[in-house]
Design a protein around this motif. Structure first.
Motif, mmCIF file in Angstrom:
data_model
loop_
_atom_site.group_PDB
_atom_site.id
_atom_site.type_symbol
_atom_site.label_atom_id
_atom_site.label_comp_id
_atom_site.label_asym_id
_atom_site.label_seq_id
_atom_site.Cartn_x
_atom_site.Cartn_y
_atom_site.Cartn_z
ATOM 1 N N ARG A 45 28.069 -57.394 -29.139
ATOM 2 C CA ARG A 45 27.474 -56.195 -29.738
ATOM 3 C C ARG A 45 25.957 -56.258 -29.743
ATOM 4 N N LEU A 46 25.406 -57.464 -29.671
ATOM 5 C CA LEU A 46 23.951 -57.594 -29.713
ATOM 6 C C LEU A 46 23.283 -56.974 -28.487
ATOM 7 N N LEU A 47 24.011 -56.885 -27.354
ATOM 8 C CA LEU A 47 23.437 -56.293 -26.148
ATOM 9 C C LEU A 47 23.539 -54.776 -26.134
ATOM 10 N N ASP A 48 24.204 -54.220 -27.114
ATOM 11 C CA ASP A 48 24.324 -52.769 -27.210
ATOM 12 C C ASP A 48 23.150 -52.237 -28.020
ATOM 13 N N PRO A 49 22.228 -51.482 -27.385
ATOM 14 C CA PRO A 49 21.052 -50.998 -28.128
ATOM 15 C C PRO A 49 21.416 -50.063 -29.269
ATOM 16 N N ALA A 50 22.608 -49.474 -29.229
ATOM 17 C CA ALA A 50 23.014 -48.573 -30.294
ATOM 18 C C ALA A 50 23.455 -49.333 -31.541
ATOM 19 N N PHE A 51 23.724 -50.644 -31.413
ATOM 20 C CA PHE A 51 24.210 -51.425 -32.560
ATOM 21 C C PHE A 51 23.057 -51.781 -33.502
ATOM 22 N N LEU A 52 22.136 -52.582 -33.040
ATOM 23 C CA LEU A 52 21.019 -53.013 -33.873
ATOM 24 C C LEU A 52 19.944 -53.589 -32.966
ATOM 25 N N ASP A 53 18.784 -53.020 -33.013
ATOM 26 C CA ASP A 53 17.703 -53.480 -32.134
ATOM 27 C C ASP A 53 16.990 -54.657 -32.794
ATOM 28 N N CYS A 54 17.575 -55.840 -32.616
ATOM 29 C CA CYS A 54 16.960 -57.042 -33.183
ATOM 30 C C CYS A 54 16.528 -57.999 -32.076
ATOM 31 N N ALA A 55 16.396 -57.473 -30.831
ATOM 32 C CA ALA A 55 15.987 -58.325 -29.720
ATOM 33 C C ALA A 55 14.544 -58.791 -29.918
ATOM 34 N N ASP A 56 14.259 -60.011 -29.468
ATOM 35 C CA ASP A 56 12.901 -60.542 -29.614
ATOM 36 C C ASP A 56 12.264 -60.821 -28.249
ATOM 37 N N ALA A 57 12.879 -60.338 -27.161
ATOM 38 C CA ALA A 57 12.319 -60.467 -25.816
ATOM 39 C C ALA A 57 12.934 -59.390 -24.936
ATOM 40 N N GLU A 58 12.352 -59.188 -23.744
ATOM 41 C CA GLU A 58 12.831 -58.147 -22.837
ATOM 42 C C GLU A 58 12.916 -58.691 -21.414
ATOM 43 N N VAL A 59 13.937 -58.208 -20.695
ATOM 44 C CA VAL A 59 14.045 -58.452 -19.261
ATOM 45 C C VAL A 59 13.862 -57.094 -18.587
ATOM 46 N N ALA A 60 12.770 -56.919 -17.848
ATOM 47 C CA ALA A 60 12.398 -55.618 -17.294
ATOM 48 C C ALA A 60 12.922 -55.469 -15.880
ATOM 49 N N LEU A 61 13.526 -54.314 -15.595
ATOM 50 C CA LEU A 61 14.006 -54.003 -14.258
ATOM 51 C C LEU A 61 12.844 -53.617 -13.362
ATOM 52 N N ALA A 62 13.060 -53.704 -12.049
ATOM 53 C CA ALA A 62 12.038 -53.297 -11.097
ATOM 54 C C ALA A 62 11.873 -51.780 -11.144
ATOM 55 N N ALA A 63 10.712 -51.306 -10.678
ATOM 56 C CA ALA A 63 10.422 -49.875 -10.705
ATOM 57 C C ALA A 63 11.453 -49.091 -9.902
ATOM 58 N N GLY A 64 11.928 -49.657 -8.802
ATOM 59 C CA GLY A 64 12.914 -48.981 -7.977
ATOM 60 C C GLY A 64 14.258 -48.826 -8.644
ATOM 61 N N LYS A 65 14.487 -49.552 -9.728
ATOM 62 C CA LYS A 65 15.734 -49.470 -10.477
ATOM 63 C C LYS A 65 15.542 -48.785 -11.829
ATOM 64 N N GLY A 66 14.502 -48.011 -11.933
ATOM 65 C CA GLY A 66 14.273 -47.244 -13.153
ATOM 66 C C GLY A 66 13.197 -47.801 -14.045
ATOM 67 N N GLY A 67 12.861 -49.095 -13.876
ATOM 68 C CA GLY A 67 11.791 -49.682 -14.658
ATOM 69 C C GLY A 67 12.101 -49.868 -16.131
ATOM 70 N N ALA A 68 13.359 -49.696 -16.531
ATOM 71 C CA ALA A 68 13.712 -49.877 -17.947
ATOM 72 C C ALA A 68 13.754 -51.360 -18.287
ATOM 73 N N ALA A 69 13.954 -51.652 -19.556
ATOM 74 C CA ALA A 69 14.010 -53.045 -20.011
ATOM 75 C C ALA A 69 15.249 -53.245 -20.868
ATOM 76 N N VAL A 70 15.840 -54.420 -20.745
ATOM 77 C CA VAL A 70 17.018 -54.788 -21.540
ATOM 78 C C VAL A 70 16.572 -55.786 -22.606
ATOM 79 N N GLY A 71 16.821 -55.456 -23.848
ATOM 80 C CA GLY A 71 16.458 -56.355 -24.937
ATOM 81 C C GLY A 71 17.378 -57.562 -25.007
ATOM 82 N N VAL A 72 16.799 -58.761 -25.164
ATOM 83 C CA VAL A 72 17.592 -59.989 -25.228
ATOM 84 C C VAL A 72 17.102 -60.837 -26.407
#
Length: 588
Positions: A45-72
């Protein structure tokens, strides 16, 4: 208060009243499994941003893949993976308070620029929970309903991206799993869909998978120039060696006319430099044509849309020519999913009906390359439609137009057959009814379109008023004269409807659906019983509202095209003005 139903039995009670034995106690191993499953579920559930945003780091996608970031969460990944522990330890301290450390996926692992969020999250989820979730269906299913989705491109791309992530994060058990899946794809996928598997096998150093993929491509019909452009030099050389060992005469054919090959390469190099003027000079200086070089195919795959449009202006290429693999330029443009190039080809007469050797047309190619989620997801405000969606939309509209024209051709051919004359008359009635509705809902626009199509100069068909008049005979009109008159009216109405489809596509779709589902008696609101008239008025009001909404969409589309054209023309005018200023300064 209700009396208690609980009773107590004495030791001497009969066997029937003996209480049931207690359920068996869970073993320590079973309890441990339950605890681990609950822990995994909670961590997932921690990887679901809708659950609780308690991530303390980010893994950012490349610009060609939307450039979004996944909280970890650094503590979890560092404890579960030596790879992430080392990378988090080497990160510099945040520049500002509250700023999260960020890992750029494109720089983090080889092939990181290819990894999308749909593939990244399950791989990270495995590190969190020790379990690999099944692939999200909307990310692995294409738009083609006729496809079995066992080895279509979205399914392959998902596993390829997952392999890049698993290999980069050094998760050996997932690498083995994904390698087996990719090996199965090599045996069942289309030839061109094996190319991304070659890339991931080479990048992740999966030698067995690489050898299997190279063998499959070497015996395929994929064009050598395509492979040379798409693959690294060392990989392409290996494929050439395999092909020369399998097809012994290929090397002889390749050097049959070295001068011709040199001229072809010069044309393709000029296209790589976006120099269409040089292409024109090279064509004049030699006997090599654009078709000889398959230059339109090459440009459809690798050139910018503006360069491609300039190349087509040379007017010396067959846009329906098939290359050695059996693909037309439109097929290749669909594989690239570039809507501007597809539109340029369609406007130049490229056939959407042509099929590849394995039976796919351009529309099917686009649908099998496009994920269901890319076309069906709801767009945010001011968000543009994806290129994949636009490609499918362009081809779908062209198929409708072609189908409409073919219907008219078949009707014209059927006029010569007396048994099918009634079909011709029914088609004419349908066109009259359609145009009549258009004149009711937007009279000014319909009148203009009819004038352009010259439908206002032909006699209206009486069948729209009274079907019984179909069988009436005018003694002053011979059958030949009648056929000529009706054909002229049919041609004019057909052109009217076709122009309406081009300039008012949404309105045309509404009328299409209505004429298929409803009775055309709706034109006559004052006929029938009072109840019938009331129902007709209600349905007419609904139809009127649907047409109004569709007309608003069509007007908005025309306005957008006009503003785009005006801005581009103004930019060209400014560019010419700057050029003239420079020339005047130089002349001084």
């Amino acid at each position: 208060m209700e009396a208690s139903t609980i009773s107590f039995s004495s030791p001497s009670s009969s066997p029937q009243s003996t209480p049931p034995p207690p359920p068996p106690r869970a073993t320590p191993t079973e309890l441990e499994a339950v605890r681990l499953r609950r822990l995994s579920d909670n961590l997932e559930r921690l990887l679901d941003p809708a659950f609780l945003d308690c991530a303390d780091a980010e893994v950012a996608l490349a610009a060609g893949k939307g450039g979004a970031a996944v909280g970890v969460h650094r503590c979890i990944l560092a404890a579960r993976s030596a790879f992430f522990r080392d990378h988090f330890a080497s990160l510099p301290p945040p520049a500002a308070f509250g700023e999260k450390p960020r890992l750029e996926l494109a720089d983090l692992v080889p092939g990181g620029r290819h990894i999308g969020q749909d593939a990244l999250v399950p791989v990270l989820g495995y590190l969190y929970t020790g379990r690999l979730k099944s692939a999200p269906q909307d990310a692995t299913v294409c738009m083609d309903d006729a496809c079995g989705h066992g080895a279509c491109r979205p399914a392959i791309d998902f596993v390829v991206e997952s392999m890049y992530a698993a290999s980069g994060f050094q998760i050996s058990e997932l690498v083995s799993l994904f390698q087996r899946r990719l090996s199965d794809f090599v045996s069942t996928a289309l030839d061109e869909d094996v190319v991304p598997i070659v890339h991931v096998a080479s990048t992740c150093e999966l030698q067995d998978l690489l050898n299997q993929s190279l063998q499959r491509i070497a015996v395929s019909s994929l064009d050598s120039r395509y492979l040379e452009k798409e693959l690294p030099d060392d990989i392409y050389c290996k494929i050439k060696e395999i092909r020369q060992s399998v097809f012994h005469d290929e090397s002889e054919n390749a050097i049959l006319d070295p001068e011709h090959e040199k001229r072809v390469r010069n044309i393709l190099k000029a296209l790589d430099s976006d120099d269409v003027d040089l292409v024109g000079l090279l064509l004049k200086e030699s006997a090599v044509t654009l078709d000889d070089a398959f230059a339109v195919h090459y440009a459809a795959a690798y050139c910018e849309p503006k360069v491609f449009a300039e190349l087509l202006k040379l007017n010396s290429a067959n846009v329906n020519l098939k290359n050695n693999s059996g693909y037309t330029p439109l097929h290749i443009a669909c594989m690239r999913r570039e809507p501007d190039i597809i539109l340029s080809l369609v406007e130049r007469g490229a056939s959407v009906m042509e099929r590849t050797p394995d039976g796919r047309d351009a529309f099917t190619i686009c649908k099998r390359l496009t994920r269901e989620k890319d076309c069906n997801r709801k767009l945010e405000k001011c968000e543009e439609k994806s290129k994949a969606y636009l490609c499918i939309d362009i081809l779908e509209q062209e198929l409708k137009r072609k189908s409409f024209i073919l219907d008219q051709i078949s009707i014209e051919e059927s006029i010569a057959t007396p048994l099918l004359v009634d079909n011709f008359h029914m088609r004419l009635i349908n066109l009259e009814n359609r145009v009549a509705f258009a004149r009711i809902f937007f009279p000014s626009e319909a009148k203009l379109v009819m004038r352009i199509a010259q439908a206002d100069s032909t006699e209206e068909f009486a069948g729209i008023r009274n079907f019984s008049k179909l069988k009436e005979v005018d003694l002053n009109e011979t059958p030949t004269m009648q056929n000529k008159r009706l054909r002229e009216r049919l041609d004019a109405l057909t052109k009217t409807v076709e122009l309406g489809r081009r300039y008012f596509p949404h309105c045309s779709d509404v009328l299409d659906k209505f004429l298929i589902e409803e009775s055309t008696d709706l034109i006559y609101l004052e006929t029938g019983t009072p109840e019938d008239q009331h129902l007709k008025r209600m349905r007419f009001s609904e139809l009127k509202e649907d047409v109004r909404k569709a007309f608003t969409k069509d007007k908005a589309a025309v306005t957008a095209i006009a503003s785009s054209a005006s801005s581009s023309s103004s930019s060209r005018y400014e560019g010419r003005g700057r050029q003239s200023n420079r020339k005047s300064k130089q002349s001084r």
